[in-house]
Design a protein around this motif. Sequence first.
Motif, PDB file in Angstrom:
ATOM      1  N   ASP A  25     -12.899   8.040  -3.448  1.00  0.00           N
ATOM      2  CA  ASP A  25     -13.007   6.851  -2.228  1.00  0.00           C
ATOM      3  C   ASP A  25     -13.537   7.768  -0.845  1.00  0.00           C
ATOM      4  OD1 ASP A  25     -10.743   8.036   0.036  1.00  0.00           O
ATOM      5  OD2 ASP A  25      -9.637   6.448  -0.800  1.00  0.00           O
ATOM      6  N   ARG A  71      -8.273   6.607 -10.336  1.00  0.00           N
ATOM      7  CA  ARG A  71      -9.183   6.932  -9.222  1.00  0.00           C
ATOM      8  C   ARG A  71     -10.536   6.993  -9.702  1.00  0.00           C
ATOM      9  NH1 ARG A  71      -5.860   9.145  -3.851  1.00  0.00           N
ATOM     10  NH2 ARG A  71      -8.825   7.819  -3.137  1.00  0.00           N
ATOM     11  N   GLN A  75     -13.716   5.193  -8.479  1.00  0.00           N
ATOM     12  CA  GLN A  75     -15.232   5.771  -7.902  1.00  0.00           C
ATOM     13  C   GLN A  75     -16.231   5.401  -8.283  1.00  0.00           C
ATOM     14  OE1 GLN A  75     -15.105   8.061  -4.698  1.00  0.00           O
ATOM     15  NE2 GLN A  75     -16.741   7.333  -5.628  1.00  0.00           N
ATOM     16  N   HIS A 205     -11.441   0.406  -4.911  1.00  0.00           N
ATOM     17  CA  HIS A 205     -11.036   1.559  -4.606  1.00  0.00           C
ATOM     18  C   HIS A 205     -10.093   0.733  -4.589  1.00  0.00           C
ATOM     19  CE1 HIS A 205     -13.315   4.658  -4.181  1.00  0.00           C
ATOM     20  NE2 HIS A 205     -13.814   4.721  -3.500  1.00  0.00           N
ATOM     21  N   GLN A 208      -5.985   2.081  -3.873  1.00  0.00           N
ATOM     22  CA  GLN A 208      -6.278   2.586  -2.352  1.00  0.00           C
ATOM     23  C   GLN A 208      -6.319   1.366  -1.006  1.00  0.00           C
ATOM     24  OE1 GLN A 208      -5.169   6.342  -1.816  1.00  0.00           O
ATOM     25  NE2 GLN A 208      -5.450   4.954  -4.251  1.00  0.00           N
TER      26      GLN A 208
END
Length: 244
Positions: A25, A71, A75, A205, A208
């Motif tokens: 991120d 993640r 990404q 993302h 997040q």
Amino acid sequence: MPDPDKVPDGWETPQNILVVLAHPDDPEFFCGATTARWVRAGHHVSYCVVTCGDKGTKDLSIGPDKLCSIRQKEQRSAAKILGVDDIKFLNYPDGYLTPDINLRRDITRVIRTIRPDILVTCDPQTLFTANAGLNHPDHRAAGQATLDAVFPAARDHLNFIELWKDEKLGPHIVREVWVCGTLEPDIILDVTETWEIKIQALFEHTSQIGDPEKLAERMRNRRTADSTPEKPHYEEKFRRLILG
Ligand SMILES: [Zn+2]
């Protein structure tokens, strides 16, 4: 402040650009609109993401391994929206990064493999952020190790001689370094045309960003002071070093 109308990225031929940052991120938050602008101008952009991002949750049911894989998937999806397919994950644990010799060697290996004309990383000197926050220690460590890898490690064949002798990775001079997350920018890029693409990439993302509508609002509010509601302007800022 520098003049945003000057075109500091008006390279005549397609450039090979490598973005080295700490977390999944970071490339989108730090310089996503610039990346989108560069890809659309015909340049090739690769990422090197140093840590797994495996501490970035408040969800007590998710462990670090699962979070790492979530993640990295996020990404890849975010990068794809910007036009980036080539991502190297170094898989260092999130939160514990130090700019040691092993990290410097690993980043040197990536630089000598990708052989970028332009490298983007973040400013290791930023302890306090522009909005009066604390900068993440991994950001500082990744920036420091990357700058140390650019000079002198990637440039000189006797630095990490094993990369040259055993892995056949010859020395490489990075021509320009663009430092983001800096309090001392000397380049301002107008990224108005790719700001919405950056927001779309940030939406990937999911683990997040919380409420995507709130994120979009926050990002759209980052328009420059001379914007009007009908004509918003957006910028990303860098410190540019010309080395080669
Ligand atoms: Zn980060």
